[in-house]
Design a protein around this motif. Structure first.
Motif, mmCIF file in Angstrom:
data_model
loop_
_atom_site.group_PDB
_atom_site.id
_atom_site.type_symbol
_atom_site.label_atom_id
_atom_site.label_comp_id
_atom_site.label_asym_id
_atom_site.label_seq_id
_atom_site.Cartn_x
_atom_site.Cartn_y
_atom_site.Cartn_z
ATOM 1 N N ARG A 1 12.430 -7.436 -21.798
ATOM 2 C CA ARG A 1 11.883 -8.738 -22.160
ATOM 3 C C ARG A 1 12.419 -9.732 -21.136
ATOM 4 N NH1 ARG A 1 7.995 -11.628 -25.313
ATOM 5 N NH2 ARG A 1 8.436 -13.644 -24.395
ATOM 6 N N GLU A 2 11.537 -10.207 -20.272
ATOM 7 C CA GLU A 2 12.019 -11.052 -19.176
ATOM 8 C C GLU A 2 12.578 -12.383 -19.702
ATOM 9 O OE1 GLU A 2 9.736 -11.000 -15.651
ATOM 10 O OE2 GLU A 2 11.345 -12.016 -14.563
ATOM 11 N N GLU A 3 11.891 -12.969 -20.672
ATOM 12 C CA GLU A 3 12.399 -14.243 -21.216
ATOM 13 C C GLU A 3 13.673 -13.993 -22.024
ATOM 14 O OE1 GLU A 3 9.680 -16.679 -23.574
ATOM 15 O OE2 GLU A 3 11.388 -17.623 -24.548
ATOM 16 N N HIS A 4 14.772 -14.504 -21.553
ATOM 17 C CA HIS A 4 16.054 -14.366 -22.244
ATOM 18 C C HIS A 4 16.403 -15.711 -22.857
ATOM 19 C CE1 HIS A 4 20.329 -12.478 -22.157
ATOM 20 N NE2 HIS A 4 20.295 -13.467 -23.029
ATOM 21 N N SER A 5 16.135 -15.861 -24.152
ATOM 22 C CA SER A 5 16.361 -17.149 -24.808
ATOM 23 C C SER A 5 16.663 -16.903 -26.283
ATOM 24 C CB SER A 5 15.101 -18.025 -24.688
ATOM 25 O OG SER A 5 14.067 -17.480 -25.495
ATOM 26 N N VAL A 6 17.131 -17.953 -26.938
ATOM 27 C CA VAL A 6 17.419 -17.806 -28.376
ATOM 28 C C VAL A 6 16.130 -17.662 -29.190
ATOM 29 C CG1 VAL A 6 19.647 -18.994 -28.307
ATOM 30 C CG2 VAL A 6 17.550 -20.325 -28.622
ATOM 31 N N ARG A 7 15.003 -17.926 -28.543
ATOM 32 C CA ARG A 7 13.701 -17.754 -29.174
ATOM 33 C C ARG A 7 13.311 -16.268 -29.215
ATOM 34 N NH1 ARG A 7 7.884 -19.629 -27.071
ATOM 35 N NH2 ARG A 7 8.366 -18.124 -25.434
ATOM 36 N N THR A 8 13.661 -15.523 -28.164
ATOM 37 C CA THR A 8 13.271 -14.108 -28.080
ATOM 38 C C THR A 8 14.370 -13.177 -28.580
ATOM 39 O OG1 THR A 8 14.037 -14.044 -25.783
ATOM 40 C CG2 THR A 8 11.698 -14.465 -26.137
ATOM 41 N N LEU A 9 15.635 -13.535 -28.328
ATOM 42 C CA LEU A 9 16.751 -12.670 -28.729
ATOM 43 C C LEU A 9 17.392 -13.304 -29.963
ATOM 44 C CD1 LEU A 9 18.236 -11.855 -25.198
ATOM 45 C CD2 LEU A 9 16.346 -10.751 -26.416
ATOM 46 N N LEU B 1 18.676 -2.865 -23.118
ATOM 47 C CA LEU B 1 17.841 -4.065 -23.156
ATOM 48 C C LEU B 1 18.026 -4.791 -21.830
ATOM 49 C CD1 LEU B 1 16.199 -6.438 -24.364
ATOM 50 C CD2 LEU B 1 18.315 -7.237 -25.451
ATOM 51 N N LEU B 2 16.940 -4.873 -21.078
ATOM 52 C CA LEU B 2 16.976 -5.588 -19.802
ATOM 53 C C LEU B 2 16.191 -6.885 -19.955
ATOM 54 C CD1 LEU B 2 17.797 -5.438 -16.736
ATOM 55 C CD2 LEU B 2 15.475 -4.599 -16.337
ATOM 56 N N THR B 3 16.808 -7.995 -19.568
ATOM 57 C CA THR B 3 16.131 -9.301 -19.607
ATOM 58 C C THR B 3 16.143 -9.908 -18.205
ATOM 59 O OG1 THR B 3 18.094 -10.665 -19.933
ATOM 60 C CG2 THR B 3 17.163 -9.628 -21.909
ATOM 61 N N GLY B 4 15.634 -11.101 -18.101
ATOM 62 C CA GLY B 4 15.671 -11.808 -16.824
ATOM 63 C C GLY B 4 17.069 -12.272 -16.431
ATOM 64 N N LYS B 5 18.019 -12.176 -17.358
ATOM 65 C CA LYS B 5 19.383 -12.629 -17.066
ATOM 66 C C LYS B 5 20.424 -11.519 -17.041
ATOM 67 C CE LYS B 5 18.943 -17.222 -19.253
ATOM 68 N NZ LYS B 5 19.008 -18.071 -18.049
ATOM 69 N N ALA B 6 20.184 -10.429 -17.788
ATOM 70 C CA ALA B 6 21.288 -9.474 -17.978
ATOM 71 C C ALA B 6 20.797 -8.103 -18.412
ATOM 72 C CB ALA B 6 22.259 -10.018 -19.027
ATOM 73 N N GLU C 1 28.524 -16.976 -19.285
ATOM 74 C CA GLU C 1 28.374 -18.157 -20.158
ATOM 75 C C GLU C 1 26.893 -18.451 -20.415
ATOM 76 O OE1 GLU C 1 30.199 -18.149 -17.252
ATOM 77 O OE2 GLU C 1 32.084 -17.797 -18.322
ATOM 78 N N ASP C 2 26.096 -18.332 -19.361
ATOM 79 C CA ASP C 2 24.651 -18.564 -19.483
ATOM 80 C C ASP C 2 24.045 -17.555 -20.454
ATOM 81 O OD1 ASP C 2 22.052 -19.534 -18.833
ATOM 82 O OD2 ASP C 2 21.822 -17.950 -17.315
ATOM 83 N N ALA D 1 25.605 -15.972 -22.877
ATOM 84 C CA ALA D 1 26.092 -16.279 -24.231
ATOM 85 C C ALA D 1 25.297 -17.445 -24.831
ATOM 86 C CB ALA D 1 27.583 -16.632 -24.173
ATOM 87 N N ALA D 2 25.009 -18.450 -24.018
ATOM 88 C CA ALA D 2 24.320 -19.640 -24.522
ATOM 89 C C ALA D 2 22.864 -19.356 -24.873
ATOM 90 C CB ALA D 2 24.391 -20.754 -23.476
ATOM 91 N N ASN D 3 22.300 -18.312 -24.286
ATOM 92 C CA ASN D 3 20.871 -18.047 -24.479
ATOM 93 C C ASN D 3 20.571 -16.797 -25.294
ATOM 94 O OD1 ASN D 3 19.268 -20.138 -22.851
ATOM 95 N ND2 ASN D 3 20.939 -19.569 -21.476
ATOM 96 N N THR D 4 21.589 -16.227 -25.910
ATOM 97 C CA THR D 4 21.388 -15.035 -26.732
ATOM 98 C C THR D 4 21.602 -15.405 -28.194
ATOM 99 O OG1 THR D 4 22.243 -13.709 -24.910
ATOM 100 C CG2 THR D 4 22.069 -12.623 -27.058
ATOM 101 N N GLY D 5 20.605 -15.175 -29.017
ATOM 102 C CA GLY D 5 20.664 -15.583 -30.415
ATOM 103 C C GLY D 5 21.359 -14.593 -31.325
ATOM 104 N N PHE D 6 21.696 -13.415 -30.808
ATOM 105 C CA PHE D 6 22.405 -12.442 -31.653
ATOM 106 C C PHE D 6 23.800 -12.167 -31.104
ATOM 107 C CE2 PHE D 6 19.567 -9.698 -28.921
ATOM 108 C CZ PHE D 6 20.566 -9.075 -28.165
ATOM 109 N N GLU D 7 24.652 -11.605 -31.953
ATOM 110 C CA GLU D 7 26.001 -11.232 -31.528
ATOM 111 C C GLU D 7 25.968 -9.900 -30.798
ATOM 112 O OE1 GLU D 7 28.915 -11.275 -34.564
ATOM 113 O OE2 GLU D 7 28.259 -13.236 -35.314
ATOM 114 N N TYR D 8 26.810 -9.773 -29.802
ATOM 115 C CA TYR D 8 26.871 -8.533 -29.024
ATOM 116 C C TYR D 8 28.291 -8.311 -28.542
ATOM 117 C CZ TYR D 8 26.489 -12.044 -25.355
ATOM 118 O OH TYR D 8 26.697 -13.164 -24.567
ATOM 119 N N ASP D 9 28.553 -7.076 -28.144
ATOM 120 C CA ASP D 9 29.863 -6.763 -27.592
ATOM 121 C C ASP D 9 29.841 -6.948 -26.077
ATOM 122 O OD1 ASP D 9 30.820 -6.098 -30.126
ATOM 123 O OD2 ASP D 9 29.994 -4.077 -29.963
ATOM 124 N N ARG D 10 31.016 -6.948 -25.490
ATOM 125 C CA ARG D 10 31.111 -7.132 -24.039
ATOM 126 C C ARG D 10 31.824 -5.931 -23.438
ATOM 127 N NH1 ARG D 10 30.751 -11.702 -26.573
ATOM 128 N NH2 ARG D 10 29.943 -13.593 -25.583
#
Lengths: 243, 273
Positions: free
Chosen positions: A128-136, A162-167, A190-191, A193-202
């Motif tokens: 999903r190329e759009e990486h935003s709190v709207r999509t994730l 999961l491959l996006t336009g950011k990560a 940071e970018d 984190a700010a644009n991901t609407g779900f919690e994830y591990d690192r």
């Protein structure tokens, strides 16, 4: 290091996840995934089969629309690609719409084969190329296909990455969570984190997503561009040319 | 008995209101000339079954108010984006939508093909597709141990309608590798076909053609319709008319625009470009 475009970075990131597979299938409206599969095939020295939906020369099915699905159910397809208007942290995907079903606020085309292939293809790569709190999102509004299943459900397949336009995230099926693996150039931890609407591990060592090496770029801008042009002429002409 | 050859208008007169009509996806052979004729005849209350997805064909039928139930895995204009009438009208509740998934439609047709009441299918469990399909069941695999599997009732369309490259004089229809059309013809009570051209020789006499041929046993009637898939393409014959499809998508963004498109391109019969 070779110069590459954002699209070439994404194609390379997908191709890297297909290395060593026997058969990769590509669904509708998937130019980046198609180019990645054809690149992986070129790099495999002819050992990989690729089926591109909508292609005449890169699609060998002869038994109608059902064959892809029957083939997947038998374990003859190693990797497939799915997307979604919404993807949540448990790997659930939504291709149907936003709002309370069935009177949705926004309606998308529909689930296609996702409710089946997500269960049966071992390595499903979500793109999903759009990486935003709207999509994730924390939780999808409609589950076209669930990310995980109870232990008694027949499920050899599921989300791999999961491959996006950011990560790039990898999916941990035991933990039922995504893990951030790498961040693309021009983005940051940071970018993301700010644009991901779900919690994830690192991952302990999140680095930059590696770009395609020069040899890959040469294939991508030559042979692969010609092969994908049959199905996606616009994409081949605009996205796969030297910057 | 040979399948009769009819004019396009007489072929669509064989499609009554209120039936389950099965149609193929854009990559197969879509009977668009027949669809326009069907809308001109004012067809109503169709249960439209997309096998398994549809594009401008479902769009025109939905927009023209001909569909009361739609069963599909997706409706899309492909690279041109969302299907505008589908998207607008599904929210208004103008028709009932049975959201499905591609292999479920294929499998349920295979049940009908075999004269079986249902077909089991993997996947689906835990999806909202299944949650919103009260006509589907989850049962235990009788040969397994704690192995639930989805059961789909057979889909037996009243009529399958599609477009193919060739029919011979006996009404045998050549579909090549597009074998979802074979399944549709086997599963449906009746099959109506439009073809690009009539083939003078017996298709079943040529071993190279026979395996890609639907015998006339399954064919109710045939009409000749050159470029009958336009503006969609037909594999090996012609490409989709991207310019026209884009024109449609622009027009159909509004109800008024759709009405104008219908008046100009559907309600008035004209030769394919």
């Amino acid at each position: 290091m070779a110069e590459f475009s954002h699209t070439e970075l994404l194609v390379g990131a997908v191709a890297r996840m297909l290395e060593g597979l026997r058969h990769v299938a590509v669904g509708a409206s998937s130019p980046i995934q198609g180019a990645a599969a054809l690149l992986a095939r070129a790099l495999s020295g002819g050992r990989m089969r690729v089926s591109v939906l909508g292609s005449r020369t890169n699609n060998f099915f002869t038994d109608g629309g059902r064959e892809l699905f029957d083939c997947a159910a038998q374990g003859r397809i190693d990797a497939f690609f799915l997307g979604g208007g919404q993807i949540d942290g448990q790997g659930n995907i939504n291709l149907v719409g936003i709002g309370p079903y069935p009177k949705l606020d926004v309606r998308w085309p529909g689930s296609f084969g996702s409710a089946y292939l997500y269960f049966l293809v071992p390595r499903v790569i979500l793109f999903r190329e759009e990486h935003s709190v709207r999509t994730l999102v924390p939780k999808v509004d409609f589950i076209s296909a669930p990310g995980t299943s109870a232990a008694n459900i027949y499920r050899p397949g599921g989300p791999y990455a999961l491959l996006t336009g950011k990560a790039l995230f990898l999916f941990d099926r035991a933990l039922r969570r995504f893990r951030l693996e790498s961040v693309h150039p021009f983005s940051s931890v940071e970018d993301v984190a700010a644009n991901t609407g779900f919690e994830y591990d690192r991952a302990p060592d999140i680095g930059p997503t590696p770009g395609p090496p020069a040899e890959w770029l040469a294939l991508l801008r030559g042979r692969v561009r010609d092969e994908i042009a049959e199905t996606y002429p616009q994409f081949a002409a605009t996205a796969l040319s030297a910057p | 008995m040979d399948a009769p050859f009819l004019s396009l208008e007489d072929l669509v007169a064989e499609i009554p209101d209120g039936i389950m009509l099965a149609v193929p996806p854009d990559y197969s052979g879509v009977a668009m000339a027949a669809t326009r004729a069907l809308i001109r005849r004012g067809v109503k209350n169709l249960h439209l079954l997309a096998v398994p997805t549809s594009g401008i064909q479902a769009e025109l039928l939905i927009g023209a108010g001909a569909v009361s139930t739609l069963e599909a895995a997706a409706v899309t204009m492909g690279e041109l984006g969302p299907a505008p009438r589908f998207t607008a009208l599904v929210k208004s509740g103008a028709f009932a939508l049975k959201d499905s998934t591609c292999p479920a439609i294929h499998a349920a047709l295979q049940a009908a093909e075999k004269g079986l009441p249902f077909m089991p299918l993997r996947g689906l469990i835990g999806s909202d597709i299944l949650a919103f399909r009260p006509d589907w069941r989850v049962a235990e695999n009788p040969f397994g141990d704690n192995d639930p599997v989805v059961l789909l009732p057979a889909l037996r369309p009243d009529i399958a309608l599609f477009h193919a490259p060739l029919a011979d004089r006996a009404g045998n229809v050549w579909i090549g590798r597009r074998r979802e059309l074979m399944v549709m013809a086997h599963a449906a009570r009746r099959t109506l076909v439009t073809v690009e051209e009539i083939h003078d020789d017996d298709l079943l006499a040529d071993e190279r053609m026979a395996s890609g041929t639907i015998p006339s046993l399954y064919i109710g009637a045939v009409a000749e319709a050159p470029r009958g898939a336009w503006p969609i393409g037909l594999e090996g014959r012609y490409e989709a008319d991207g310019e026209h499809l884009a024109l449609y998508v622009r027009a159909a963004r509004t109800e008024d625009g759709f009405r104008r498109y219908l008046a100009e391109h559907v309600l008035v019969e004209r030769r394919a470009a």
